[in-house]
Scaffold this motif. Structure first.
Motif, PDB file in Angstrom:
ATOM      1  N   GLY A  22       0.894  -1.249   0.001  1.00 52.80           N
ATOM      2  CA  GLY A  22      -0.027  -0.032  -0.011  1.00 52.80           C
ATOM      3  C   GLY A  22       1.134   1.418  -0.062  1.00 52.80           C
ATOM      4  N   ALA A  25       2.124   1.725  -3.432  1.00 54.59           N
ATOM      5  CA  ALA A  25       1.035   2.266  -4.406  1.00 54.59           C
ATOM      6  C   ALA A  25       0.791   3.812  -4.085  1.00 54.59           C
ATOM      7  CB  ALA A  25      -0.259   1.458  -4.152  1.00 54.59           C
ATOM      8  N   ALA A  26       0.976   4.138  -2.763  1.00 56.53           N
ATOM      9  CA  ALA A  26       0.606   5.507  -2.433  1.00 56.53           C
ATOM     10  C   ALA A  26       1.819   6.464  -2.971  1.00 56.53           C
ATOM     11  CB  ALA A  26       0.652   5.817  -0.799  1.00 56.53           C
ATOM     12  N   SER A 108      -3.472  -5.702  -7.993  1.00 57.50           N
ATOM     13  CA  SER A 108      -3.168  -4.419  -7.661  1.00 57.50           C
ATOM     14  C   SER A 108      -3.965  -3.220  -7.904  1.00 57.50           C
ATOM     15  CB  SER A 108      -1.779  -4.170  -7.749  1.00 57.50           C
ATOM     16  OG  SER A 108      -1.309  -4.507  -9.230  1.00 57.50           O
ATOM     17  N   GLY A 111      -7.807  -4.595  -6.959  1.00 58.96           N
ATOM     18  CA  GLY A 111      -8.033  -4.905  -5.502  1.00 58.96           C
ATOM     19  C   GLY A 111      -7.459  -3.943  -4.696  1.00 58.96           C
ATOM     20  N   VAL A 112      -6.309  -3.410  -4.855  1.00 57.77           N
ATOM     21  CA  VAL A 112      -5.750  -2.462  -3.953  1.00 57.77           C
ATOM     22  C   VAL A 112      -6.205  -0.920  -4.214  1.00 57.77           C
ATOM     23  CG1 VAL A 112      -3.720  -1.519  -2.909  1.00 57.77           C
ATOM     24  CG2 VAL A 112      -3.848  -4.013  -3.393  1.00 57.77           C
ATOM     25  N   CYS A 113      -5.825  -0.660  -5.471  1.00 58.13           N
ATOM     26  CA  CYS A 113      -5.718   0.864  -5.703  1.00 58.13           C
ATOM     27  C   CYS A 113      -7.330   1.282  -6.103  1.00 58.13           C
ATOM     28  CB  CYS A 113      -4.922   1.458  -7.097  1.00 58.13           C
ATOM     29  SG  CYS A 113      -3.359   0.971  -6.783  1.00 58.13           S
ATOM     30  N   ILE A 115     -10.232  -0.470  -4.896  1.00 60.04           N
ATOM     31  CA  ILE A 115     -11.103  -0.683  -3.848  1.00 60.04           C
ATOM     32  C   ILE A 115     -10.839   0.464  -2.963  1.00 60.04           C
ATOM     33  CG2 ILE A 115     -11.513  -2.184  -1.816  1.00 60.04           C
ATOM     34  CD1 ILE A 115     -11.888  -4.482  -3.562  1.00 60.04           C
ATOM     35  N   SER A 116      -9.611   0.956  -2.637  1.00 59.90           N
ATOM     36  CA  SER A 116      -9.500   1.821  -1.704  1.00 59.90           C
ATOM     37  C   SER A 116      -9.977   3.342  -2.214  1.00 59.90           C
ATOM     38  CB  SER A 116      -7.981   2.275  -1.495  1.00 59.90           C
ATOM     39  OG  SER A 116      -7.292   2.264  -2.603  1.00 59.90           O
ATOM     40  N   ARG A 117     -10.430   3.435  -3.497  1.00 57.45           N
ATOM     41  CA  ARG A 117     -10.903   4.547  -3.948  1.00 57.45           C
ATOM     42  C   ARG A 117     -12.272   4.629  -4.270  1.00 57.45           C
ATOM     43  NH1 ARG A 117      -9.910   6.080 -10.370  1.00 57.45           N
ATOM     44  NH2 ARG A 117     -10.365   8.196 -10.136  1.00 57.45           N
ATOM     45  N   ARG A 120     -16.586   1.690  -8.250  1.00 56.94           N
ATOM     46  CA  ARG A 120     -17.681   0.688  -8.762  1.00 56.94           C
ATOM     47  C   ARG A 120     -16.908  -0.160  -9.661  1.00 56.94           C
ATOM     48  NH1 ARG A 120     -23.213   1.243 -11.589  1.00 56.94           N
ATOM     49  NH2 ARG A 120     -21.895   1.975 -13.163  1.00 56.94           N
TER      50      ARG A 120
ATOM     51  N   ALA B  49      -2.707  -3.426   2.626  1.00 56.45           N
ATOM     52  CA  ALA B  49      -2.466  -2.662   1.210  1.00 56.45           C
ATOM     53  C   ALA B  49      -3.647  -1.743   1.220  1.00 56.45           C
ATOM     54  CB  ALA B  49      -2.557  -3.382   0.172  1.00 56.45           C
ATOM     55  N   PRO B  52      -3.115   2.280   3.422  1.00 56.18           N
ATOM     56  CA  PRO B  52      -2.349   3.237   3.312  1.00 56.18           C
ATOM     57  C   PRO B  52      -3.027   3.805   2.006  1.00 56.18           C
ATOM     58  CG  PRO B  52      -0.878   1.559   3.318  1.00 56.18           C
ATOM     59  CD  PRO B  52      -2.193   0.923   3.629  1.00 56.18           C
ATOM     60  N   MET B  53      -3.656   3.149   1.234  1.00 57.95           N
ATOM     61  CA  MET B  53      -3.976   3.613  -0.141  1.00 57.95           C
ATOM     62  C   MET B  53      -5.360   4.646  -0.015  1.00 57.95           C
ATOM     63  SD  MET B  53      -2.394   3.829  -2.813  1.00 57.95           S
ATOM     64  CE  MET B  53      -3.694   4.162  -4.108  1.00 57.95           C
ATOM     65  N   TRP B  57      -5.639   8.297  -1.237  1.00 53.43           N
ATOM     66  CA  TRP B  57      -6.571   8.651  -2.096  1.00 53.43           C
ATOM     67  C   TRP B  57      -7.199  10.259  -1.466  1.00 53.43           C
ATOM     68  CZ3 TRP B  57      -7.116   8.034  -7.049  1.00 53.43           C
ATOM     69  CH2 TRP B  57      -6.964   6.702  -7.288  1.00 53.43           C
TER      70      TRP B  57
END
Lengths: 148, 136
Positions: A22, A25-26, A108, A111-113, A115-117, A120, B49, B52-53, B57
């Motif tokens: 994470g 990715a950040a 990634s 699933g990571v970038c 979903i955290s946003r 949809r 993961a 932190p993401m 955002w």
């Protein structure tokens, strides 16, 4: 409790590994304005895919993956890595390559970038590839192909 | 400067894959194996993961441009379509069969080059086939 229920689980290592992913990715998002999606970066780096990311930037990220894994392995000692037989690697690789391009992302990117946003598209994609993964392994278990 | 930042991010990402156990196809398959000796480790990797993401955002929304310059290049599509669904289903099947998704497969090139190369080569062929067929 965790250990009693799931003897093979490594929750702490999982969590630390996840936090590192994470964080990386950040850095890509806040530093460079890019989504750290490995399938997209790989396609861009190899020239299979297009996009606004400069090829050198994409290639640097992709090259960092094995380097980072190699450095981490030096630190934490020998890692347990158990691969399926080569026919499964070939079939799996083909499907992963085709599917991630068709679905615009992998673990990634979606699933990571995504979903955290709360994207949809990424939430739906992640639910579908997880469901498909669960179903595929269930079928492999049923027909005796798991661990072959 | 940008390639260097990207390389550092890739290094941290690859280290995270190794520490979290994603680089082991057997562990990934154990996570996907609901009817066997289920191993929840990957749920912790995903959760770790996303944390932190999620913060990233929130910070991103307050930035006009990325810290190292350039512009934000993030997807703005919201449409759910057939390609997304079928692509994700095919990817999930390959993930289950091989126990690898793209990141761990590439990271494994340093840890177990033989089998990782077979998977990565097949993956690039799959990407190429997509480009030559649907990607036109």
């Amino acid at each position: 409790m965790m250990e009693a229920l799931f003897p093979h689980a490594a929750p702490l290592q999982g969590l630390i590994g996840g936090l590192l992913i994470g964080l990386a990715a950040a850095i890509m998002l806040l530093g460079l304005g890019r989504i750290a999606g490995v399938s997209g970066m790989t396609a861009r780096a190899t020239g299979i895919g297009g996009g606004a990311t400069p090829r050198l930037v994409a290639a640097s990220f992709v090259i960092g993956l094995p380097l980072g894994a190699g450095i981490a392995a030096q630190w934490i000692g020998p890692l347990h890595i158990d691969f399926p037989a080569w026919p499964a690697l070939i079939l799996g690789g083909l499907l992963v390559g085709f599917g991630t391009r068709m679905g615009s992302g992998c673990t990634s990117g979606h699933g990571v970038c995504g979903i955290s946003r709360l994207s949809r598209r990424s939430i739906v994609a992640t639910m579908l590839f997880m469901a498909s993964g669960f179903a595929t392994v269930a079928v492999m278990r049923a027909i005796g192909l798991l661990g072959v | 400067m940008q390639p260097l930042i990207s390389l550092i991010a890739g290094l941290i990402f690859g280290a995270g894959l190794a520490v979290g156990g994603m680089i082991d196809p057997a562990r990934v398959q154990a996570f996907l194996d609901l009817f066997g000796d289920w191993d929840p480790t990957l749920a912790f990797v995903m959760g770790g993961a996303i944390l932190p993401m999620t913060i990233a955002w929130v910070i991103k929304a307050r930035l006009d441009r990325p810290l190292a310059g350039g512009v934000f290049d993030v997807p703005d599509t919201t449409k759910l379509d057939r390609n997304l669904a079928i692509g994700a289903l095919l990817f999930g099947a390959g993930w289950g069969i091989g126990g690898l998704c793209p990141g761990p497969a590439i990271a494994d090139l340093a840890l177990a080059p033989g089998p990782a190369l077979i998977f990565v080569a097949a993956m690039l062929v799959g990407m190429g086939v997509h480009r030559l067929t649907l990607g036109r």
